[in-house]
Design a protein around this motif. Structure first.
Motif, PDB file in Angstrom:
ATOM      1  N   ARG A   1       1.156  -0.657  -0.013  1.00  0.00           N
ATOM      2  CA  ARG A   1       1.684  -1.917   0.525  1.00  0.00           C
ATOM      3  C   ARG A   1       2.702  -2.532  -0.433  1.00  0.00           C
ATOM      4  NH1 ARG A   1      -4.064  -4.013   2.666  1.00  0.00           N
ATOM      5  NH2 ARG A   1      -4.024  -2.948   4.673  1.00  0.00           N
ATOM      6  N   GLN A   2       2.408  -2.467  -1.722  1.00  0.00           N
ATOM      7  CA  GLN A   2       3.345  -2.994  -2.711  1.00  0.00           C
ATOM      8  C   GLN A   2       4.656  -2.209  -2.647  1.00  0.00           C
ATOM      9  OE1 GLN A   2       1.850  -3.051  -6.717  1.00  0.00           O
ATOM     10  NE2 GLN A   2       3.829  -3.593  -7.588  1.00  0.00           N
ATOM     11  N   HIS A   3       4.554  -0.904  -2.520  1.00  0.00           N
ATOM     12  CA  HIS A   3       5.744  -0.046  -2.431  1.00  0.00           C
ATOM     13  C   HIS A   3       6.558  -0.379  -1.177  1.00  0.00           C
ATOM     14  CE1 HIS A   3       8.312   3.447  -2.353  1.00  0.00           C
ATOM     15  NE2 HIS A   3       7.756   3.889  -1.228  1.00  0.00           N
ATOM     16  N   LYS A   4       5.893  -0.650  -0.067  1.00  0.00           N
ATOM     17  CA  LYS A   4       6.576  -0.904   1.197  1.00  0.00           C
ATOM     18  C   LYS A   4       7.215  -2.285   1.276  1.00  0.00           C
ATOM     19  CE  LYS A   4       6.639   2.863   3.205  1.00  0.00           C
ATOM     20  NZ  LYS A   4       7.945   3.460   3.367  1.00  0.00           N
TER      21      LYS A   4
ATOM     22  N   GLY B   1       3.041   6.377  -8.834  1.00  0.00           N
ATOM     23  CA  GLY B   1       4.386   5.899  -9.129  1.00  0.00           C
ATOM     24  C   GLY B   1       4.538   4.403  -8.964  1.00  0.00           C
ATOM     25  N   ILE B   2       3.484   3.711  -8.537  1.00  0.00           N
ATOM     26  CA  ILE B   2       3.556   2.266  -8.331  1.00  0.00           C
ATOM     27  C   ILE B   2       2.876   1.534  -9.489  1.00  0.00           C
ATOM     28  CG2 ILE B   2       3.083   0.359  -6.744  1.00  0.00           C
ATOM     29  CD1 ILE B   2       4.905   2.657  -5.599  1.00  0.00           C
ATOM     30  N   CYS B   3       1.590   1.807  -9.695  1.00  0.00           N
ATOM     31  CA  CYS B   3       0.854   1.093 -10.750  1.00  0.00           C
ATOM     32  C   CYS B   3       0.866   1.847 -12.079  1.00  0.00           C
ATOM     33  CB  CYS B   3      -0.588   0.820 -10.327  1.00  0.00           C
ATOM     34  SG  CYS B   3      -1.628   2.309 -10.228  1.00  0.00           S
ATOM     35  N   ASN B   4       1.150   3.128 -12.040  1.00  0.00           N
ATOM     36  CA  ASN B   4       1.157   3.983 -13.235  1.00  0.00           C
ATOM     37  C   ASN B   4      -0.167   3.985 -13.980  1.00  0.00           C
ATOM     38  OD1 ASN B   4       3.879   4.849 -12.975  1.00  0.00           O
ATOM     39  ND2 ASN B   4       4.533   2.856 -13.737  1.00  0.00           N
ATOM     40  N   ASN B   5      -1.266   3.626 -13.289  1.00  0.00           N
ATOM     41  CA  ASN B   5      -2.573   3.574 -13.936  1.00  0.00           C
ATOM     42  C   ASN B   5      -3.552   4.616 -13.428  1.00  0.00           C
ATOM     43  OD1 ASN B   5      -1.918   1.367 -15.555  1.00  0.00           O
ATOM     44  ND2 ASN B   5      -2.475  -0.090 -13.967  1.00  0.00           N
TER      45      ASN B   5
ATOM     46  N   CYS C   1       9.911   8.446   1.134  1.00  0.00           N
ATOM     47  CA  CYS C   1      10.594   8.772  -0.124  1.00  0.00           C
ATOM     48  C   CYS C   1       9.796   9.709  -1.030  1.00  0.00           C
ATOM     49  CB  CYS C   1      10.939   7.500  -0.884  1.00  0.00           C
ATOM     50  SG  CYS C   1       9.500   6.631  -1.553  1.00  0.00           S
ATOM     51  N   LEU C   2       8.559  10.024  -0.640  1.00  0.00           N
ATOM     52  CA  LEU C   2       7.701  10.974  -1.347  1.00  0.00           C
ATOM     53  C   LEU C   2       7.200  10.503  -2.711  1.00  0.00           C
ATOM     54  CD1 LEU C   2       9.602  14.266  -0.458  1.00  0.00           C
ATOM     55  CD2 LEU C   2       7.757  13.162   0.801  1.00  0.00           C
ATOM     56  N   ILE C   3       7.308   9.207  -2.998  1.00  0.00           N
ATOM     57  CA  ILE C   3       6.776   8.697  -4.272  1.00  0.00           C
ATOM     58  C   ILE C   3       5.243   8.771  -4.220  1.00  0.00           C
ATOM     59  CG2 ILE C   3       6.682   6.271  -3.560  1.00  0.00           C
ATOM     60  CD1 ILE C   3       7.526   5.546  -6.441  1.00  0.00           C
ATOM     61  N   PRO C   4       4.601   9.237  -5.285  1.00  0.00           N
ATOM     62  CA  PRO C   4       3.136   9.309  -5.285  1.00  0.00           C
ATOM     63  C   PRO C   4       2.521   7.923  -5.457  1.00  0.00           C
ATOM     64  CG  PRO C   4       4.018  10.123  -7.364  1.00  0.00           C
ATOM     65  CD  PRO C   4       5.194   9.806  -6.490  1.00  0.00           C
TER      66      PRO C   4
END
Length: 144
Positions: free
Chosen positions: A33-36, A8-12, A22-25
């Protein structure tokens, strides 16, 4: 092979983990780290009359064989372990922590566990875990 969710962050990449809040994959430490960088929040459950009931038993994982699913701990047993002051005290020991990490990362974890059981500190830890789980099992049986 069953494909997992996409990061759910890089979508790659395929996600291997979920944010505990938040349970995001996400797929890697870099993505985590980018998500946080932006604080996340736990999603609110949808208000509905047919709320999901969380089962007391954990569902089997995809790599488990059918006959292994009976070896999973119930949520109340896990909670009893978490709440045990004795277990928490034992887990402060750096040598025990190191030994647990060694078992967890071993190619042949069962062999490493057998070696660890030869030492008195790990054997005491394992006995305490089993006593806590068994005590909770007796409580559950009495409630039935």
């Amino acid at each position: 092979m069953i494909m997992g969710k996409q990061c759910g962050i890089c979508n790659n990449a395929e996600s291997k983990y979920k944010c505990p809040c938040c349970l995001i994959p996400y797929c890697s430490v870099t993505c985590y780290r980018q998500h946080k960088e932006i604080p996340c929040v736990k999603p609110e459950p949808a208000a509905s009359s047919d709320e999901k009931v969380v089962p007391d038993e954990q569902p089997p994982r995809e790599f488990e064989e059918n006959n292994e699913s009976g070896w999973r701990l119930k949520r109340s047993q896990l909670q009893a372990v978490v709440e045990s002051d004795d277990i928490r005290r034992m887990l402060r020991d750096q040598d025990l922590q190191s030994l647990i990490r060694k078992i967890d990362s071993a190619v042949n974890a069962e062999e490493e566990l057998d070696k660890a059981m030869e030492g008195p500190a790990f054997r005491e830890f394992a006995d305490k875990i089993l006593a806590t789980i068994n005590a909770e099992e007796h409580v559950l049986a009495a409630e039935s």
